[in-house]
Design a protein around this motif. Structure first.
Motif, PDB file in Angstrom:
ATOM      1  N   GLN A   1     -19.520 -31.806  -2.724  1.00 30.75           N
ATOM      2  CA  GLN A   1     -18.587 -32.805  -3.240  1.00 30.75           C
ATOM      3  C   GLN A   1     -17.650 -32.229  -4.302  1.00 30.75           C
ATOM      4  OE1 GLN A   1     -20.834 -36.245  -4.606  1.00 30.75           O
ATOM      5  NE2 GLN A   1     -22.201 -36.128  -2.840  1.00 30.75           N
ATOM      6  N   ALA A   2     -18.020 -31.079  -4.849  1.00 33.53           N
ATOM      7  CA  ALA A   2     -17.207 -30.454  -5.895  1.00 33.53           C
ATOM      8  C   ALA A   2     -16.180 -29.544  -5.236  1.00 33.53           C
ATOM      9  CB  ALA A   2     -18.100 -29.664  -6.853  1.00 33.53           C
ATOM     10  N   SER A   3     -14.969 -30.043  -5.052  1.00 29.11           N
ATOM     11  CA  SER A   3     -13.921 -29.274  -4.387  1.00 29.11           C
ATOM     12  C   SER A   3     -13.431 -28.139  -5.270  1.00 29.11           C
ATOM     13  CB  SER A   3     -12.744 -30.184  -4.040  1.00 29.11           C
ATOM     14  OG  SER A   3     -12.083 -30.593  -5.231  1.00 29.11           O
ATOM     15  N   ASP A   4     -12.783 -27.159  -4.657  1.00 28.01           N
ATOM     16  CA  ASP A   4     -12.225 -26.050  -5.427  1.00 28.01           C
ATOM     17  C   ASP A   4     -11.243 -26.558  -6.478  1.00 28.01           C
ATOM     18  OD1 ASP A   4     -13.714 -24.409  -3.815  1.00 28.01           O
ATOM     19  OD2 ASP A   4     -12.015 -23.488  -2.767  1.00 28.01           O
ATOM     20  N   ASP A   5     -10.392 -27.485  -6.094  1.00 25.40           N
ATOM     21  CA  ASP A   5      -9.400 -28.006  -7.037  1.00 25.40           C
ATOM     22  C   ASP A   5     -10.069 -28.700  -8.222  1.00 25.40           C
ATOM     23  OD1 ASP A   5      -7.324 -27.046  -5.511  1.00 25.40           O
ATOM     24  OD2 ASP A   5      -6.852 -28.983  -4.576  1.00 25.40           O
ATOM     25  N   GLN A   6     -11.135 -29.451  -7.933  1.00 24.06           N
ATOM     26  CA  GLN A   6     -11.841 -30.149  -8.997  1.00 24.06           C
ATOM     27  C   GLN A   6     -12.482 -29.157  -9.955  1.00 24.06           C
ATOM     28  OE1 GLN A   6     -14.502 -33.636  -8.111  1.00 24.06           O
ATOM     29  NE2 GLN A   6     -16.087 -32.255  -8.873  1.00 24.06           N
ATOM     30  N   VAL A   7     -13.152 -28.159  -9.397  1.00 17.39           N
ATOM     31  CA  VAL A   7     -13.819 -27.154 -10.225  1.00 17.39           C
ATOM     32  C   VAL A   7     -12.802 -26.351 -11.023  1.00 17.39           C
ATOM     33  CG1 VAL A   7     -15.261 -25.084 -10.179  1.00 17.39           C
ATOM     34  CG2 VAL A   7     -15.829 -27.028  -8.702  1.00 17.39           C
ATOM     35  N   ASP A   8     -11.704 -25.963 -10.383  1.00 14.66           N
ATOM     36  CA  ASP A   8     -10.656 -25.221 -11.090  1.00 14.66           C
ATOM     37  C   ASP A   8     -10.116 -26.035 -12.262  1.00 14.66           C
ATOM     38  OD1 ASP A   8     -11.011 -23.267  -9.197  1.00 14.66           O
ATOM     39  OD2 ASP A   8      -9.123 -23.646  -8.138  1.00 14.66           O
ATOM     40  N   GLY A   9      -9.974 -27.350 -12.057  1.00 16.07           N
ATOM     41  CA  GLY A   9      -9.515 -28.218 -13.134  1.00 16.07           C
ATOM     42  C   GLY A   9     -10.504 -28.269 -14.280  1.00 16.07           C
ATOM     43  N   ASP A  10     -11.803 -28.303 -13.951  1.00 14.29           N
ATOM     44  CA  ASP A  10     -12.829 -28.314 -14.987  1.00 14.29           C
ATOM     45  C   ASP A  10     -12.853 -26.997 -15.755  1.00 14.29           C
ATOM     46  OD1 ASP A  10     -13.568 -30.905 -14.404  1.00 14.29           O
ATOM     47  OD2 ASP A  10     -15.353 -30.346 -13.235  1.00 14.29           O
ATOM     48  N   VAL A  11     -12.617 -25.889 -15.061  1.00 15.55           N
ATOM     49  CA  VAL A  11     -12.548 -24.590 -15.735  1.00 15.55           C
ATOM     50  C   VAL A  11     -11.390 -24.584 -16.732  1.00 15.55           C
ATOM     51  CG1 VAL A  11     -12.014 -22.134 -15.420  1.00 15.55           C
ATOM     52  CG2 VAL A  11     -13.669 -23.254 -13.921  1.00 15.55           C
ATOM     53  N   ARG A  12     -10.233 -25.037 -16.289  1.00 19.48           N
ATOM     54  CA  ARG A  12      -9.074 -25.058 -17.189  1.00 19.48           C
ATOM     55  C   ARG A  12      -9.302 -26.002 -18.373  1.00 19.48           C
ATOM     56  NH1 ARG A  12      -5.937 -24.396 -12.158  1.00 19.48           N
ATOM     57  NH2 ARG A  12      -6.065 -26.655 -11.876  1.00 19.48           N
ATOM     58  N   ALA A  13      -9.965 -27.126 -18.120  1.00 21.42           N
ATOM     59  CA  ALA A  13     -10.282 -28.052 -19.212  1.00 21.42           C
ATOM     60  C   ALA A  13     -11.217 -27.389 -20.226  1.00 21.42           C
ATOM     61  CB  ALA A  13     -10.921 -29.325 -18.656  1.00 21.42           C
ATOM     62  N   THR A  14     -12.156 -26.594 -19.727  1.00 21.44           N
ATOM     63  CA  THR A  14     -13.115 -25.929 -20.606  1.00 21.44           C
ATOM     64  C   THR A  14     -12.443 -24.865 -21.462  1.00 21.44           C
ATOM     65  OG1 THR A  14     -14.905 -26.341 -19.023  1.00 21.44           O
ATOM     66  CG2 THR A  14     -15.281 -24.648 -20.691  1.00 21.44           C
ATOM     67  N   THR A  15     -11.593 -24.054 -20.868  1.00 23.23           N
ATOM     68  CA  THR A  15     -10.910 -23.034 -21.679  1.00 23.23           C
ATOM     69  C   THR A  15      -9.970 -23.686 -22.694  1.00 23.23           C
ATOM     70  OG1 THR A  15      -9.197 -22.700 -19.973  1.00 23.23           O
ATOM     71  CG2 THR A  15     -11.112 -21.233 -19.926  1.00 23.23           C
ATOM     72  N   ALA A  16      -9.342 -24.800 -22.312  1.00 26.14           N
ATOM     73  CA  ALA A  16      -8.483 -25.514 -23.261  1.00 26.14           C
ATOM     74  C   ALA A  16      -9.308 -26.041 -24.429  1.00 26.14           C
ATOM     75  CB  ALA A  16      -7.758 -26.658 -22.558  1.00 26.14           C
ATOM     76  N   TRP A  17     -10.509 -26.558 -24.138  1.00 26.60           N
ATOM     77  CA  TRP A  17     -11.409 -27.060 -25.177  1.00 26.60           C
ATOM     78  C   TRP A  17     -11.854 -25.921 -26.088  1.00 26.60           C
ATOM     79  CZ3 TRP A  17     -16.558 -25.983 -26.303  1.00 26.60           C
ATOM     80  CH2 TRP A  17     -17.199 -26.859 -27.189  1.00 26.60           C
ATOM     81  N   ILE A  18     -12.223 -24.785 -25.497  1.00 27.13           N
ATOM     82  CA  ILE A  18     -12.671 -23.635 -26.290  1.00 27.13           C
ATOM     83  C   ILE A  18     -11.587 -23.211 -27.274  1.00 27.13           C
ATOM     84  CG2 ILE A  18     -13.233 -21.172 -26.170  1.00 27.13           C
ATOM     85  CD1 ILE A  18     -14.669 -21.779 -23.496  1.00 27.13           C
ATOM     86  N   ARG A  19     -10.350 -23.176 -26.811  1.00 27.55           N
ATOM     87  CA  ARG A  19      -9.246 -22.724 -27.647  1.00 27.55           C
ATOM     88  C   ARG A  19      -9.052 -23.603 -28.893  1.00 27.55           C
ATOM     89  NH1 ARG A  19      -5.226 -19.458 -26.146  1.00 27.55           N
ATOM     90  NH2 ARG A  19      -3.628 -20.864 -26.988  1.00 27.55           N
ATOM     91  N   LYS A  20      -9.499 -24.847 -28.836  1.00 32.10           N
ATOM     92  CA  LYS A  20      -9.321 -25.767 -29.952  1.00 32.10           C
ATOM     93  C   LYS A  20     -10.486 -25.762 -30.945  1.00 32.10           C
ATOM     94  CE  LYS A  20      -6.550 -28.988 -27.173  1.00 32.10           C
ATOM     95  NZ  LYS A  20      -6.511 -30.353 -26.568  1.00 32.10           N
TER      96      LYS A  20
END
Length: 281
Positions: free
Chosen positions: A135-154
């Motif tokens: 159920q976890a599509s590539d696009d969904q996972v890629d979005g979660d990865v980008r959200a995580t790196t954005a969170w880390i940066r803050k």
């Protein structure tokens, strides 16, 4: 004993888990579907660390949960995003985070399968597990990865320009793909992630990747490895793939029967050295 040699874990015919064994595994916090009763998992101390669950805004109605382990000392530290296998965030993934934190990193392990509401580590039926994972599509996972790196940066405890990623099995393929789609990632280390799909996109890689693979992996063949090496060379890439000839799939997981101690001990310092060589350290 459970022996996982396939690229995304075992099939139901590969193992049998009794109620008593499953209860013991669940109590210990490891993935029931993969734990070997003969294993002696490494346990890393939390002394000197901050370990906690947090949530990461990702645009979904319910934010992305993530396990974080980091040095307790003040200051900004390099960060590594840790991508789990198909079994979700269980005790071994948390211990990998603690190992990285003890090495001076902020380690963040997002729960990529949280939307299902299923407790994957508690599941022993691989069909049920893979149904959730699918159920976890590539696009969904890629979005979660980008959200995580954005969170880390803050975060005040993280160095925003020093973010790496590492992952295992299912997560290994996520590493290759993340090095293509997230410019915040400076380096990736993929542990036995599937190569067929990502080898077709080798030219899209933007960050350097180091891959660890087993010569006896029945799901990721040496032909797959050779094809990826060829694709990297054709793209003018200098990414490296290390193959341990006698290792199986899952050879880094000390809670599995497939654990290969010599290969695992060789790979760990190579991961740390690779991250540091590329600005994540």
């Amino acid at each position: 004993m459970l022996n996982l040699t396939r690229p995304d874990g075992s099939r139901p015919e590969d193992f049998h888990v009794t109620r008593r064994t499953a209860a013991g595994m669940l109590f210990a916090g490891y993935a029931v579907a993969a734990f070997s009763a003969e294993a002696a998992p490494i346990t890393t101390s939390s002394d000197g660390l901050v370990t906690e669950w947090t949530t990461i805004p990702n645009g979904a109605a319910k934010a992305l949960p993530a396990f974080v382990a980091r040095p307790a000392v003040s200051g900004r530290h390099p960060a590594i995003l840790v991508v789990n296998e198909v079994f979700g965030i269980h005790e071994w993934i948390k211990d990998i985070c603690r190992r990285l934190a003890q090495a001076g990193y902020v380690a963040v392990a997002p729960d990529f399968f949280y939307r299902s509401g299923v407790d994957l580590p508690a599941k022993s039926d691989l069909k049920e597990i893979l149904a959730v994972v699918s159920q976890a599509s590539d696009d969904q996972v890629d979005g979660d990865v980008r959200a995580t790196t954005a969170w880390i940066r803050k975060q005040p405890f993280a160095r925003p320009a020093a973010i790496g990623i590492t992952g295992f099995c299912w997560g290994g393929q996520v590493v290759w793909r993340s090095a293509m789609i997230d410019p915040e990632i400076k380096a990736g280390v993929a542990r036995y992630g599937q190569l067929k799909k990502v080898s077709l996109r080798a030219a899209e890689l933007k960050a350097p990747v180091l891959g660890f693979y087993g010569g006896k992996d029945q799901g990721i063949t040496q032909e797959d490895v050779a094809a990826m090496r060829g694709a990297l060379k054709a793209a003018g890439r200098k990414d490296e793939i290390i193959v341990y000839p006698d290792a199986q799939h899952g050879f880094l997981a000390d809670y599995r029967a497939s654990y290969d101690e010599p290969a695992a001990k060789d790979a760990w310092p190579k991961l740390l050295a690779f991250m540091k060589a590329h600005g994540v350290g």
